[in-house]
Scaffold this active site. Structure first.
Site, mmCIF file in Angstrom:
data_model
loop_
_atom_site.group_PDB
_atom_site.id
_atom_site.type_symbol
_atom_site.label_atom_id
_atom_site.label_comp_id
_atom_site.label_asym_id
_atom_site.label_seq_id
_atom_site.Cartn_x
_atom_site.Cartn_y
_atom_site.Cartn_z
ATOM 1 N N VAL A 1 0.838 -1.211 0.000
ATOM 2 C CA VAL A 1 0.000 0.000 0.000
ATOM 3 C C VAL A 1 0.865 1.250 0.000
ATOM 4 O O VAL A 1 0.585 2.223 -0.714
ATOM 5 C CB VAL A 1 -0.966 -0.012 1.201
ATOM 6 C CG1 VAL A 1 -1.642 1.351 1.370
ATOM 7 C CG2 VAL A 1 -2.019 -1.096 1.017
ATOM 8 N N ASP A 2 1.921 1.244 0.792
ATOM 9 C CA ASP A 2 2.817 2.401 0.812
ATOM 10 C C ASP A 2 3.432 2.652 -0.562
ATOM 11 O O ASP A 2 3.483 3.795 -1.036
ATOM 12 C CB ASP A 2 3.941 2.181 1.827
ATOM 13 C CG ASP A 2 3.501 2.441 3.254
ATOM 14 O OD1 ASP A 2 2.502 3.158 3.445
ATOM 15 O OD2 ASP A 2 4.157 1.931 4.173
ATOM 16 N N THR A 3 3.930 1.600 -1.188
ATOM 17 C CA THR A 3 4.616 1.803 -2.460
ATOM 18 C C THR A 3 3.644 2.155 -3.581
ATOM 19 O O THR A 3 3.935 3.021 -4.408
ATOM 20 C CB THR A 3 5.452 0.569 -2.826
ATOM 21 O OG1 THR A 3 4.698 -0.623 -2.632
ATOM 22 C CG2 THR A 3 6.688 0.471 -1.958
#
Length: 400
Positions: A168-170
């Site tokens: 999700v972060d990337t």
């Protein structure tokens, strides 16, 4: 000249989603000035359990190569003024604080528009700058849960399973970088500045469109299928080869199945009423899985990978990350980039990952290491017009 040469980013972000967005911009040639808080700086600098890497943790290296670092206490009026001067000479402001924090610091949209009217201002947060969930805290695994992503992972009769890295972060970082590029193009065409609101939840649902839209159309959610592919075909699954290595097949089209049957010497499958077309194979998935598994157990995984790939059958060994990044293919494509980080434990010559694409002219790339905390304090202050006495008076922190 790289595509973003001459573009400057004032990067107030931390941890992963925001820094990964600015890292992608840096790979394309932008200058990224990383504004970090005093103390230990970006928390990602000290991420992980190996204290030898404190200040330059591997996870920090992954998203910060080539940037410049200045340490500023944004609650200190004199140092806040430095931040304002950086913003005034930047094209992009990127931040991923909780909604409202930048405004309370005096760096909200209205305040910085007075400094740079055509600024591209990008805010990254868990649930966005508006809506009922606006103030909820969120990190990667939380959004994997709230978005439904976690519900799709794992075996059919097992529990939901988290994706094994901060996906999700990337993907949110990629979404933010994509939006910033679009806003820069709009500005170049006379559209002026812009405000971009990137929510981790929104970005994740967009990333999951192949699962979300079928539900929106049919009202029926996808079920967990373990290692069986999106098509639901039993010939698009993971099997065990003779040497115990796992191998993944992606046989989803009828012509691929014909090639597979012939390669395995199982032309009888083509006339077997249970396997003759995709619908029948789904109906008799357990039997098909068993038969394919029995055939693939007759050779080693590497042999199957070579032979099937040459025949046009999608096939790949299940590799560890270390095996994957060691593939000569990646070096040939400039997918991983060498950088030198003086003083790094174990070895100073390491690699980072490129942007995931190449270009015929001046494409993405970086050769400079991530910055030490406050490494560029004096250089940035000189650029902003501060003399030696003023720099000494600010007494900005820097790592030793």
């Amino acid at each position: 000249m790289q595509p973003l040469s001459g573009i400057r980013v004032a990067d107030f972000s931390h941890v992963m989603a925001g820094p990964y967005a600015s890292y992608l911009l840096r790979l394309l040639g932008a200058e990224v000035i990383k504004i970090e808080p005093p103390g230990r700086g970006d928390p990602m600098r000290n991420y992980g359990g190996d204290r030898r890497y404190d200040g330059m943790a591997p996870a920090f290296i992954a998203a910060n190569a080539g940037k410049k670092s200045i340490v500023l206490d944004l609650k200190n009026p004199a140092q806040l003024e430095v931040a304002r001067k950086i913003i005034a000479q930047s094209d992009v402001l990127l931040e991923n604080f909780r909604p409202g924090v930048m405004a309370r610091l005096g760096l909200g949209l209205d305040a910085v528009r007075a400094l740079r009217p055509d600024l591209i201002y990008c805010s990254v947060s868990g649930y966005g700058q508006s809506g009922p969930l606006r103030d909820w805290p969120a990190i990667d695994n939380i959004v994997q849960a709230t978005s439904g992503m976690m519900s799709l992972g794992g075996e059919e009769d097992g529990p939901p399973t988290r994706v094994g890295f901060p996906v999700v972060d990337t993907l949110t970082g990629q979404t933010a970088a994509f939006a910033i590029l679009a806003a820069l193009m709009r500005r170049q065409r006379g559209g002026g500045g812009d405000y971009i609101d990137v929510a981790m939840l929104d970005a994740t649902l967009a990333f999951m469109t192949s699962a979300v839209v079928p539900y929106l159309v049919t009202g029926k959610a996808l079920s967990r299928t373990g290692n069986v592919g999106y098509s639901g075909q039993p010939t698009s699954a993971v099997f065990t080869a003779r040497d115990g290595r796992r191998i993944s097949l992606g046989v989803v089209q009828q012509h691929q199945f014909v090639v597979l049957a012939k390669l395995l010497g199982r032309e009888d499958w083509l006339t077997d009423a249970r396997y003759c077309d995709p619908d029948k194979r789904r109906e008799h998935a357990a039997a098909m899985l068993n038969e394919v598994g029995s055939e693939l157990a007759k050779r080693d995984a590497a042999d199957w990978e070579q032979q099937m790939s040459a025949a046009g059958i999608p096939c790949g060994m299940v590799r560890e990350v270390g095996e994957a990044v060691s593939l000569p293919h990646l070096a040939a494509r400039n997918t991983v980039l060498p950088i030198t980080i003086p003083g790094l434990p174990q070895r100073e010559e390491v690699h980072v990952v490129n942007a995931g694409f190449s270009m015929s002219h001046d494409g993405p790339g970086v050769s400079d290491p991530p910055p030490r905390l406050g490494e560029h304090n004096d250089k940035i202050l000189h650029w902003l017009g501060y003399d030696a006495a003023a720099i000494a008076a600010l007494a900005l922190q820097a790592s030793t």
